[in-house]
Design an enzyme around this catalytic site. Structure first.
Site, PDB file in Angstrom:
ATOM      1  N   SER A  11       0.957  -1.224  -0.081  1.00 50.74           N
ATOM      2  CA  SER A  11      -0.184  -0.047   0.038  1.00 50.74           C
ATOM      3  C   SER A  11       0.887   1.205  -0.110  1.00 50.74           C
ATOM      4  O   SER A  11       1.901   1.180   0.519  1.00 50.74           O
ATOM      5  CB  SER A  11      -0.830  -0.018   1.045  1.00 50.74           C
ATOM      6  OG  SER A  11      -0.160  -0.278   2.453  1.00 50.74           O
ATOM      7  N   GLU A  13       1.050   5.349   1.054  1.00 50.06           N
ATOM      8  CA  GLU A  13       0.530   6.647   1.717  1.00 50.06           C
ATOM      9  C   GLU A  13       0.814   8.036   1.230  1.00 50.06           C
ATOM     10  O   GLU A  13       1.728   8.330   0.760  1.00 50.06           O
ATOM     11  CB  GLU A  13       1.189   6.639   3.194  1.00 50.06           C
ATOM     12  CG  GLU A  13       0.560   7.614   4.126  1.00 50.06           C
ATOM     13  CD  GLU A  13       1.016   7.377   5.465  1.00 50.06           C
ATOM     14  OE1 GLU A  13       0.907   6.353   6.149  1.00 50.06           O
ATOM     15  OE2 GLU A  13       1.259   8.269   6.197  1.00 50.06           O
ATOM     16  N   ASP A 104      -1.653  13.745  17.011  1.00 53.39           N
ATOM     17  CA  ASP A 104      -1.042  14.356  17.899  1.00 53.39           C
ATOM     18  C   ASP A 104      -1.626  15.752  17.614  1.00 53.39           C
ATOM     19  O   ASP A 104      -2.033  16.316  16.757  1.00 53.39           O
ATOM     20  CB  ASP A 104       0.507  14.671  17.662  1.00 53.39           C
ATOM     21  CG  ASP A 104       1.042  13.320  17.665  1.00 53.39           C
ATOM     22  OD1 ASP A 104       1.074  12.888  18.931  1.00 53.39           O
ATOM     23  OD2 ASP A 104       1.871  12.743  16.764  1.00 53.39           O
ATOM     24  N   PHE A 213      12.331  14.797  10.932  1.00 56.91           N
ATOM     25  CA  PHE A 213      11.287  14.080  11.130  1.00 56.91           C
ATOM     26  C   PHE A 213      11.363  13.100  12.185  1.00 56.91           C
ATOM     27  O   PHE A 213      10.803  12.821  12.967  1.00 56.91           O
ATOM     28  CB  PHE A 213      10.831  13.648   9.727  1.00 56.91           C
ATOM     29  CG  PHE A 213       9.263  13.248   9.635  1.00 56.91           C
ATOM     30  CD1 PHE A 213       8.368  14.159   9.778  1.00 56.91           C
ATOM     31  CD2 PHE A 213       8.944  12.160   9.006  1.00 56.91           C
ATOM     32  CE1 PHE A 213       7.022  14.092   9.721  1.00 56.91           C
ATOM     33  CE2 PHE A 213       7.781  11.733   8.612  1.00 56.91           C
ATOM     34  CZ  PHE A 213       6.808  12.552   9.154  1.00 56.91           C
ATOM     35  N   HIS A 263       3.996  -1.081   3.474  1.00 57.03           N
ATOM     36  CA  HIS A 263       3.452   0.195   3.266  1.00 57.03           C
ATOM     37  C   HIS A 263       4.406   1.328   3.174  1.00 57.03           C
ATOM     38  O   HIS A 263       5.134   1.582   3.818  1.00 57.03           O
ATOM     39  CB  HIS A 263       2.367   0.400   4.523  1.00 57.03           C
ATOM     40  CG  HIS A 263       1.699   1.691   4.734  1.00 57.03           C
ATOM     41  ND1 HIS A 263       0.549   1.858   4.187  1.00 57.03           N
ATOM     42  CD2 HIS A 263       2.033   2.968   5.129  1.00 57.03           C
ATOM     43  CE1 HIS A 263      -0.105   3.115   4.093  1.00 57.03           C
ATOM     44  NE2 HIS A 263       0.874   3.784   4.986  1.00 57.03           N
TER      45      HIS A 263
HETATM   46  P1  FAD Z   1      -2.192   5.440  20.911  1.00 58.45           P
HETATM   47  O1  FAD Z   1      -2.107   3.949  20.388  1.00 58.45           O
HETATM   48  O2  FAD Z   1      -3.226   5.951  21.441  1.00 58.45           O
HETATM   49  O3  FAD Z   1      -0.872   5.558  21.592  1.00 58.45           O
HETATM   50  C1  FAD Z   1      -0.340   7.011  21.733  1.00 58.45           C
HETATM   51  C2  FAD Z   1       0.436   7.019  23.025  1.00 58.45           C
HETATM   52  O4  FAD Z   1      -0.228   6.789  24.093  1.00 58.45           O
HETATM   53  C3  FAD Z   1       1.485   5.640  23.103  1.00 58.45           C
HETATM   54  O5  FAD Z   1       2.749   6.174  23.757  1.00 58.45           O
HETATM   55  C4  FAD Z   1       0.810   4.635  23.862  1.00 58.45           C
HETATM   56  O6  FAD Z   1       1.832   3.722  24.640  1.00 58.45           O
HETATM   57  C5  FAD Z   1      -0.104   5.174  24.999  1.00 58.45           C
HETATM   58  N1  FAD Z   1      -1.410   4.723  25.086  1.00 58.45           N
HETATM   59  C6  FAD Z   1      -2.116   4.189  24.088  1.00 58.45           C
HETATM   60  N2  FAD Z   1      -3.299   3.689  24.573  1.00 58.45           N
HETATM   61  C7  FAD Z   1      -3.289   4.198  25.794  1.00 58.45           C
HETATM   62  C8  FAD Z   1      -4.294   4.178  26.841  1.00 58.45           C
HETATM   63  N3  FAD Z   1      -5.632   3.365  26.698  1.00 58.45           N
HETATM   64  N4  FAD Z   1      -3.947   4.717  28.007  1.00 58.45           N
HETATM   65  C9  FAD Z   1      -2.973   5.445  28.300  1.00 58.45           C
HETATM   66  N5  FAD Z   1      -1.872   5.440  27.392  1.00 58.45           N
HETATM   67  C10 FAD Z   1      -2.250   4.969  26.175  1.00 58.45           C
HETATM   68  N6  FAD Z   1      -0.643  11.396  12.889  1.00 58.45           N
HETATM   69  C11 FAD Z   1      -1.596  12.131  12.382  1.00 58.45           C
HETATM   70  O7  FAD Z   1      -1.814  13.140  12.924  1.00 58.45           O
HETATM   71  N7  FAD Z   1      -2.013  11.879  11.141  1.00 58.45           N
HETATM   72  C12 FAD Z   1      -2.009  10.942  10.438  1.00 58.45           C
HETATM   73  O8  FAD Z   1      -2.583  10.582   9.383  1.00 58.45           O
HETATM   74  C13 FAD Z   1      -0.863   9.741  11.031  1.00 58.45           C
HETATM   75  N8  FAD Z   1      -0.880   8.641  10.300  1.00 58.45           N
HETATM   76  C14 FAD Z   1      -0.070   7.732  10.911  1.00 58.45           C
HETATM   77  C15 FAD Z   1       0.010   6.496  10.355  1.00 58.45           C
HETATM   78  C16 FAD Z   1       0.889   5.452  11.017  1.00 58.45           C
HETATM   79  C17 FAD Z   1       1.114   4.308  10.093  1.00 58.45           C
HETATM   80  C18 FAD Z   1       1.753   5.893  12.095  1.00 58.45           C
HETATM   81  C19 FAD Z   1       2.542   4.657  12.634  1.00 58.45           C
HETATM   82  C20 FAD Z   1       1.491   7.128  12.755  1.00 58.45           C
HETATM   83  C21 FAD Z   1       0.770   8.038  12.154  1.00 58.45           C
HETATM   84  N9  FAD Z   1       0.584   9.219  12.616  1.00 58.45           N
HETATM   85  C22 FAD Z   1      -0.302   9.942  12.110  1.00 58.45           C
HETATM   86  C23 FAD Z   1       1.140   9.736  13.798  1.00 58.45           C
HETATM   87  C24 FAD Z   1       0.323   9.188  15.071  1.00 58.45           C
HETATM   88  O9  FAD Z   1      -0.833   9.864  15.056  1.00 58.45           O
HETATM   89  C25 FAD Z   1       1.378   9.420  16.593  1.00 58.45           C
HETATM   90  O10 FAD Z   1       2.480   8.600  16.597  1.00 58.45           O
HETATM   91  C26 FAD Z   1       0.540   9.664  17.714  1.00 58.45           C
HETATM   92  O11 FAD Z   1       1.411  10.138  18.819  1.00 58.45           O
HETATM   93  C27 FAD Z   1       0.142   8.473  18.210  1.00 58.45           C
HETATM   94  O12 FAD Z   1      -1.033   7.855  17.644  1.00 58.45           O
HETATM   95  P2  FAD Z   1      -1.625   6.359  17.846  1.00 58.45           P
HETATM   96  O13 FAD Z   1      -2.821   6.122  17.198  1.00 58.45           O
HETATM   97  O14 FAD Z   1      -0.287   5.226  17.930  1.00 58.45           O
HETATM   98  O15 FAD Z   1      -1.778   6.644  19.469  1.00 58.45           O
END
Ligand code: FAD
Length: 282
Positions: A11, A13, A104, A213, A263
């Site tokens: 895929s 991005e 974020d 980055f 990806h």
């Molecule tokens: P989570 O899974 O929620 O984790 C975030 C942090 O909180 C981690 O440190 C984890 O250990 C902790 N955590 C998780 N669940 C809990 C909980 N229930 N209670 C307490 N702590 C918890 N960012 C963007 O803004 N836009 C995008 O389109 C985007 N695309 C991405 C695509 C990929 C494939 C990846 C790998 C990252 C992408 N990001 C994007 C970056 C991402 O949004 C950031 O890394 C963000 O800081 C974390 O998102 P997450 O979904 O991994 O969060």
């Protein structure tokens, strides 16, 4: 390690362009990369910012071209109703694949702007509660550990929560150390997380940009690679050539070691991904 599935998923991005010129360039990139036959294109989404409309516009265009599209959707800074409204729109476009993220907050937005869903597991739960199994949900994984995580084991525990909430598969943050990926997959299997974990691949085109980055997202550029890339100075051709060789080798090792696909973070450029693709003989 054995091959997890015979049918590997590839895929690409995209990010939503800011200008009309950028949009045209992205359209050309898509038409070049679509010829390679990817499973889908994903489109990034900015949490709580003005860039969201650009994601919708990019997704609209991809759908109008009948291209399989997986929009990213982040939940931080949003309320449930806002998320459902976006999902309804995607469903009306027959989109059934999502990359579900926490995201974020843009700098300067205080804790008051967190919204109702503070982690990705809650977003996955909301999508499953509302739409059952309609959407295929990808979540993010961090072989080198999420930058805000206290330690690897806790991060893994939270990753498992996202999977238990209903994620179908995961895409990793990019990395240049394949052992980090293999260890992460082994750790997942140890705690009974069995979903496919697709490595995110970042082609190397511009060292300064990549270094900046990587600092922000916790992806490590190994010292040997950093020193080599630094040594090329402003010679972008040399960086690209060396970078595509290194990333091709990385992809080969990942696929040979059983990665279920790749990806590519295309950065809206066709050539770097295309070169690696050709080198791999895909
Ligand atoms: P989570 O899974 O929620 O984790 C975030 C942090 O909180 C981690 O440190 C984890 O250990 C902790 N955590 C998780 N669940 C809990 C909980 N229930 N209670 C307490 N702590 C918890 N960012 C963007 O803004 N836009 C995008 O389109 C985007 N695309 C991405 C695509 C990929 C494939 C990846 C790998 C990252 C992408 N990001 C994007 C970056 C991402 O949004 C950031 O890394 C963000 O800081 C974390 O998102 P997450 O979904 O991994 O969060």
């Amino acid at each position: 390690m054995h091959t997890e599935t015979d049918q590997k998923i590839y895929s690409f991005e995209l990010f939503p362009p800011k200008t009309e010129k950028g949009f045209e360039k992205m359209q050309q990139t898509v038409s070049t990369l679509q010829a390679l036959g990817p499973a889908y294109f994903s489109v990034t989404y900015g949490a709580g910012g003005s860039t969201q409309q650009r994601t919708f516009d990019t997704v609209d265009w991809l759908c109008s071209e009948k291209i399989v599209t997986a929009p990213h959707l982040s939940c931080i800074g949003s309320d449930r109703d806002e998320i459902i409204e976006i999902l309804e729109h995607y469903k009306s476009q027959r989109i059934n694949r999502l990359v579900a993220l926490r995201g974020d907050l843009p700098s300067g937005v205080g804790l008051g702007g967190l919204g109702e869903l503070s982690n990705a597991n809650q977003l996955v739960e909301l999508v499953r509660e509302t739409y059952g199994n309609y959407f295929h949900i990808e979540v993010a994984a961090y072989p080198e550990v999420h930058p805000q995580a206290v330690n690897a084991e806790e991060d893994l525990g939270f990753f498992k929560r996202k999977v238990n909430a209903g994620a179908n598969s995961a895409i990793t943050q990019y990395f240049y150390n394949p052992d980090a990926y293999f260890r992460f997959v082994d750790d997942c299997r140890r705690v009974d997380v069995e979903i496919p974990i697709v490595p995110g691949i970042m082609p190397i085109t511009n060292f300064i940009q990549l270094a900046r980055f990587s600092d922000g997202c916790g992806a490590e550029i190994p010292r040997w690679l950093r020193k080599r890339l630094e040594g090329f100075g402003d010679d972008l051709d040399a960086i690209r050539d060396y970078g595509s060789e290194v990333v091709t080798r990385l992809c080969e090792r990942l696929l040979e070691g059983g990665a279920p696909g790749l990806h590519f973070y295309t950065m809206n450029q066709a050539a770097p991904t295309q070169t690696i693709w050709k080198n791999l003989g895909l």
